[in-house]
Design a protein around this motif. Structure first.
Motif, PDB file in Angstrom:
ATOM      1  N   LYS A  24       0.803  -1.225   0.000  1.00  0.00           N
ATOM      2  CA  LYS A  24       0.000   0.000   0.000  1.00  0.00           C
ATOM      3  C   LYS A  24       0.836   1.276   0.000  1.00  0.00           C
ATOM      4  CE  LYS A  24      -3.933  -2.266   0.475  1.00  0.00           C
ATOM      5  NZ  LYS A  24      -5.004  -2.241  -0.545  1.00  0.00           N
ATOM      6  N   PRO A  44      -0.388   5.953   4.597  1.00  0.00           N
ATOM      7  CA  PRO A  44      -1.516   5.586   3.729  1.00  0.00           C
ATOM      8  C   PRO A  44      -2.869   6.009   4.293  1.00  0.00           C
ATOM      9  CG  PRO A  44      -0.785   3.671   4.966  1.00  0.00           C
ATOM     10  CD  PRO A  44       0.173   4.780   5.312  1.00  0.00           C
ATOM     11  N   PHE A  45      -2.884   6.517   5.529  1.00  0.00           N
ATOM     12  CA  PHE A  45      -4.152   6.872   6.169  1.00  0.00           C
ATOM     13  C   PHE A  45      -4.489   8.352   6.065  1.00  0.00           C
ATOM     14  CE2 PHE A  45      -2.584   3.172   8.673  1.00  0.00           C
ATOM     15  CZ  PHE A  45      -3.535   2.269   8.247  1.00  0.00           C
ATOM     16  N   THR A  80      -6.995  -0.692   5.933  1.00  0.00           N
ATOM     17  CA  THR A  80      -6.788  -0.389   4.513  1.00  0.00           C
ATOM     18  C   THR A  80      -7.753  -1.133   3.602  1.00  0.00           C
ATOM     19  OG1 THR A  80      -5.067  -2.106   4.400  1.00  0.00           O
ATOM     20  CG2 THR A  80      -4.347   0.157   4.824  1.00  0.00           C
ATOM     21  N   GLU A 256     -13.026  -1.022  -0.361  1.00  0.00           N
ATOM     22  CA  GLU A 256     -11.653  -0.520  -0.338  1.00  0.00           C
ATOM     23  C   GLU A 256     -11.618   0.979  -0.619  1.00  0.00           C
ATOM     24  OE1 GLU A 256      -7.311  -1.441  -2.405  1.00  0.00           O
ATOM     25  OE2 GLU A 256      -9.038  -2.732  -2.816  1.00  0.00           O
ATOM     26  N   LYS A 260     -10.695   4.493   1.969  1.00  0.00           N
ATOM     27  CA  LYS A 260      -9.759   5.575   1.673  1.00  0.00           C
ATOM     28  C   LYS A 260     -10.444   6.937   1.685  1.00  0.00           C
ATOM     29  CE  LYS A 260      -6.869   2.575  -1.205  1.00  0.00           C
ATOM     30  NZ  LYS A 260      -6.369   2.299  -2.585  1.00  0.00           N
TER      31      LYS A 260
END
Length: 651
Positions: A24, A44-45, A80, A256, A260
């Motif tokens: 990721k 990634p957050f 994620t 997914e 995000k």
């Protein structure tokens, strides 16, 4: 399901956290030291350019110095991939080459059967995709091309074609060694009712694979190429793999994308979802051509706290949205709700995005309304409320819907929102159908239109003494309601329209209207939490309140009804006189006539009749020029008004 001791430790031991996270992120080679398992990357957050996300491979934990996200491999996959705990375990176990322990032999057998059926379904996916590229799929390709589906979209959604053959797929699977029992169990074939050969479930249809959250193909949706076919869209029958009411089209990719931060959009059909996804709205699903079920609603809330229901802009779409309200109301929880984005009339998301592009869809989504607004519109649209009976019918219908909400806090907020909209409708001066207005949150009683301010009224009606008397009456009403909240429903309409003289009284009445249905004990707790124990005791222990019979005997509904009815009547009479004086002030700016003093006299009589129950009609009366009786106190106040306006006094 509980896992055996040591299984999670074994899972963590077999996996490298940097390998799991590496799918990721892009590692920062300048800061990272792979040999020591000390890895850094942009988080990634949350959106950032610097590498503040740290992975310690030796300890098996990650931490972001920007957003403070932290955890291990399991929590990383959960966040994620937007999956539950057991789903994350299954994903990681597959990567680590571990088998997740099963509950019992029977569960193991079912799991094995599902695995075998999933393999059969994958073979069917490949068969249908191949058929789309053949000469027999030419018409299907032309149709898809007309709908704007390019090759990339066809591959992304694995769209195929079922040939117009009795046993096209059946023969193909048989040649691959798939038994007839497996073909039937997968829902890909049907036995002949006349004892002949079984036949394919899908024939001459464009095929849309339906995958579960884990990515397994569990079913198909088929769009008929023959316009005279009995079913335009046909779904697989329910099988060991497929439960229609518990499945969503595009579930995995939407989950997914929503994880995000993309808003979850719920459309009606396959083509809508594909068009939205191709237009940049990755978190979109469809309920497989049926009305949304409670299981699907819970699935939606697992993906996103507030899905946007984007239904077609026609009567059928609106009816579907309104039916969903009745399903959702009992299931609402704090933070879990729905918003509704209704497409332009006659359009669905696919039509709109092809005609005007993604921006047009975004504008519709931005204007999505909360569920309480759609509930209000459903009960009021096109109806006339020009009589008490019609208003009462609306109140009853809305009350019944609100009572479906199990969560008391949400029920209270819905009640307040409905009261705000009700005030906007009934206090706007119209007796016709509802007019939509931009109402704002807040205390609606403070926003009620009045002819004069409270201070002006007090000066016109003989000063502070009468204002104090009004506050005393309000205190008696409020205390009586607190002591016997069971009677609130009897006076709800009057209480909602009551204009109280102090902010404290308004706040207490709001709490009473919001929580009276929960009983006296809960109501007192809410008042103490919001206004403090000292203020409640001050109200109940005031001399004029403490001697009130229904306050001395809490729970005496008959006494409470009598007391509140009497006090409300007195307040309404006083308000009527105040309103007449305020309007008279406006009238007297021009030419005065006898109708002014007549109106004041009538209002004064109504007020004094209301006071006689306490023998408060001892004031001496004078006679106005038109013969109406008016008290000396009221005549004095009115003469003072005339003096300010340079109008001759009443003789």
């Amino acid at each position: 399901m509980s896992l055996p001791p040591g299984f999670l430790d074994e899972l963590r031991t077999r996996l490298s956290l940097s390998q799991v996270v590496g799918r990721k992120v892009m590692w920062d080679s300048r800061k990272s030291n792979q040999g020591k398992g000390d890895m850094w990357a942009p988080c990634p957050f949350h959106q950032e350019k610097s590498a503040s996300f740290h992975v310690d491979d030796r300890k098996g934990f990650y931490y972001c110095f920007g957003c403070q996200a932290k955890g291990d491999a399991i929590s990383f996959v959960r966040e994620t991939e937007n999956v539950g705990f057991m789903e994350a375990i299954e994903i990681l176990a597959g990567e680590a080459g571990l088998e997740v322990p099963k509950r019992d032999p029977q569960a193991q057998q079912k799991s094995d059967e599902r695995t075998e059926l999933a393999e059969v379904m994958e073979q069917a996916v490949q068969f249908f995709r191949l058929q789309l590229r053949t000469g027999g799929g030419a018409d299907a390709r032309n149709y898809l091309d007309e709908r704007g589906l390019a090759g990339a979209a066809l591959d992304r959604f694995e769209i195929g074609f079922a040939p117009d053959a009795w046993q096209g797929l059946w023969d193909h699977l048989s040649s691959k060694g798939v038994s007839p029992e497996k073909v039937l169990a997968a829902g890909l074939g049907k036995p002949s009712s006349k004892g002949g050969k079984p036949y394919d479930t899908f024939r001459n249809r464009i095929m849309f694979p339906i995958r579960d959250a884990r990515g397994r193909c569990t079913a198909f949706g088929g769009r008929a190429m023959d316009p005279n076919d009995n079913a335009k869209y046909l779904n697989s029958p329910e099988t060991l793999l497929f439960d229609k009411g518990r499945s969503l089209y595009n579930h995995g990719p939407a989950r997914e994308a929503a994880g995000k931060g993309a808003p979850l959009i719920v459309a009606e059909g396959y083509m809508d979802v594909i068009a939205l996804a191709e237009g940049g709205f990755g978190a979109c699903v469809a309920p497989l051509g049926t009305a949304i079920t409670d299981s699907q609603l819970h699935l939606l809330w697992r993906i996103s706290d507030e899905p946007i229901i984007a239904l077609d802009g026609d009567k059928a779409g609106l009816r579907a949205a309104q039916r969903l309200i009745d399903l959702a109301l009992p299931l609402l929880e704090a933070g879990k709700s729905l918003r509704f984005a209704l497409m332009p009339d006659g359009k669905d998301p696919d039509d709109l995005i092809r005609a005007k592009g993604p921006q047009a869809v975004q504008q519709v989504l931005d204007a999505a309304m909360p569920m309480v607004q759609l509930l209000w519109d459903r009960e009021t649209e096109g109806r006339n409320f020009d009589s008490p009976e019609r208003k009462a019918s609306l109140d009853k219908a809305l009350r019944e819907k609100i009572m479906l909400i199990r969560d008391p806090s949400i029920r209270s907020h819905y009640g307040q929102a409905i009261k705000d909209m009700r005030w906007q409708l009934f206090r706007s001066g119209t007796s016709g159908g509802p007019k939509k207005a931009n109402w704002k949150k807040g205390d609606w009683r403070q926003k009620a239109p009045t002819k004069a301010t409270a201070d002006t009224k007090a000066s016109l009606l003989a000063g502070a003494g009468e204002d104090t008397q009004r506050q005393m009456r309000e205190a008696v009403i409020i205390a009586s309601l607190i002591c016997t909240p069971e009677v609130v429903s009897e006076f709800e309409g009057q209480l909602e329209e009551l204009q109280l003289s102090t902010q404290e009284h308004n706040a207490l009445l709001d709490l009473i209207l919001s929580h009276a249905h929960r009983g006296a004990e809960v109501l007192r707790e809410k008042i103490i939490d919001a206004r403090g124990l000292e203020n409640l005791e001050k109200l109940l222990n005031a001399g004029h309140v403490a001697i009130t019979p229904c306050v001395r005997k809490p729970g005496d509904t008959e006494m409470a009804l009598m007391t509140i009815s009497e006090e409300l009547a007195k307040l309404e009479a006083e308000q009527g006189l105040s309103a007449e004086v305020a309007e008279a002030a406006e009238d007297l700016v021009g030419l005065a006539d006898e109708s002014v003093t007549w109106r004041l006299g009538q209002a004064a009589q109504a007020r004094n009749l209301a006071m006689r129950s306490e023998h408060e009609d001892k004031a001496e009366y004078d006679t106005a020029p038109n013969g109406a009786r008016i008290s000396r106190e009221e005549k004095s106040a009115f003469d003072a008004l005339l003096g300010k306006l340079n109008v001759p006094k009443v003789p």
